[in-house]
Design an enzyme around this catalytic site. Structure first.
Site, short mmCIF file in Angstrom:
data_model
loop_
_atom_site.label_atom_id
_atom_site.label_comp_id
_atom_site.label_asym_id
_atom_site.label_seq_id
_atom_site.Cartn_x
_atom_site.Cartn_y
_atom_site.Cartn_z
N GLU A 1 3.49 -5.89 7.18
CA GLU A 1 2.83 -4.82 7.94
C GLU A 1 3.26 -4.75 9.39
OE1 GLU A 1 -0.26 -5.73 4.68
OE2 GLU A 1 1.34 -6.76 5.74
N GLY B 1 -0.62 -4.99 0.79
CA GLY B 1 -1.83 -4.87 -0.02
C GLY B 1 -1.70 -5.52 -1.38
N GLU C 1 -2.49 -9.04 -0.79
CA GLU C 1 -3.94 -9.17 -0.59
C GLU C 1 -4.68 -9.12 -1.92
OE1 GLU C 1 -5.04 -7.47 3.76
OE2 GLU C 1 -4.04 -6.03 2.46
N ALA D 1 0.84 -1.19 0.00
CA ALA D 1 0.00 0.00 0.00
C ALA D 1 0.88 1.25 0.00
CB ALA D 1 -0.92 0.00 1.22
#
Length: 258
Positions: free
Chosen positions: A132, A109, A112, A66
């Protein structure tokens, strides 16, 4: 067709292509980029000329995570009001097959997003992971849930707690990736695979995907009841009549997706 800022979108021979296009930041995902990705997926889902969707990244990475700069100053109330993960939830509603082609990094992300695909083909030098924890947070777009359903509780906790990168070979071992290929032929081999899927009757593809997704959460009994309803539903389709007639007549079927 490409009226997008952060992605490239095109279609060819029944395949819809969504390519993450921020290569200068290794395709780091910002919120607007996610909205564009989901909008493109939904557009292809409604397009009768597209049978399969292929998701990949431009440059050296699929998506390296992200956009940390975007969220560094956020607080809990702002995140609650943003409801940013509502867009991610829409991906699970896509009915058509989504095939991911992963090169380089698929982290945070990006991992994901890869896990939102139905099938993953990866370059053998790809790396996956959820780092993360190393910046004091955790996955929030389904990472803890999808990883656990794929590899089980104990191994998922190990990867999530350590935040270490997972090699493509390890991802294949844990059932995260379907196939490994050389980096230089990743897109070619993924397109070849997508074309094979695209030749299958699209209603069968749709209802098989729906049934398999139910199997993840339903009990065996509930899942089998759902499967039987979809099995019966296909007997109202042209493709079922054509498929069985072609089998009896010893010829190739001409599926029409209806």
């Amino acid at each position: 067709m490409n009226n997008y800022q952060y992605i490239n979108v095109s279609s060819c021979e029944e395949i819809g292509y969504v390519t993450l296009n921020r290569p200068n930041v290794l395709n780091a995902l910002n919120r607007f980029m996610i909205t564009e990705i989901v909008n493109a997926l939904e557009s292809f889902d409604k397009n009768d000329d597209v049978k399969v969707i292929l998701l990949t990244g431009e440059g050296r990475a699929f998506a390296a995570g992200a956009d940390i700069h975007e969220m560094a100053e956020d607080d809990s109330i702002r995140l609650e009001l943003l409801n940013q993960f509502a867009d991610w939830d829409r991906i699970a509603l896509i009915k058509k097959p989504i095939i991911g082609a992963v090169q380089g990094f698929a982290l945070g992300g990006g991992f994901e997003l890869a896990l939102c695909c139905d099938v993953l083909v990866a370059a053998d030098n790809a790396q996956f992971g959820f780092p993360e924890i190393n910046i004091g947070v955790m996955p929030g777009a389904g990472g803890t849930q999808r990883l656990t359903k794929l590899m089980g509780k104990t191994k998922a906790l190990e990867w999530l707690w350590l935040g270490e990168p997972m090699s493509a070979k390890e991802a294949l071992h844990y059932g995260i990736v379907n196939r490994l290929v050389a980096p230089e032929v990743l897109l070619e081999e993924t397109v070849r695979f997508a074309k094979k899927i695209a030749k299958q009757p699209s209603l069968s593809l749709r209802l098989i995907k729906e049934s398999v997704l139910k199997a993840i959460d339903y009990s065996l009994y509930e899942g089998m009841q759902f499967e039987r309803k979809n099995f019966s539903l296909l007997f109202s389709s042209h493709d079922q009549k054509e498929g069985m007639k072609a089998f009896i007549e010893k010829r190739k079927p001409n599926f029409k997706g209806k």
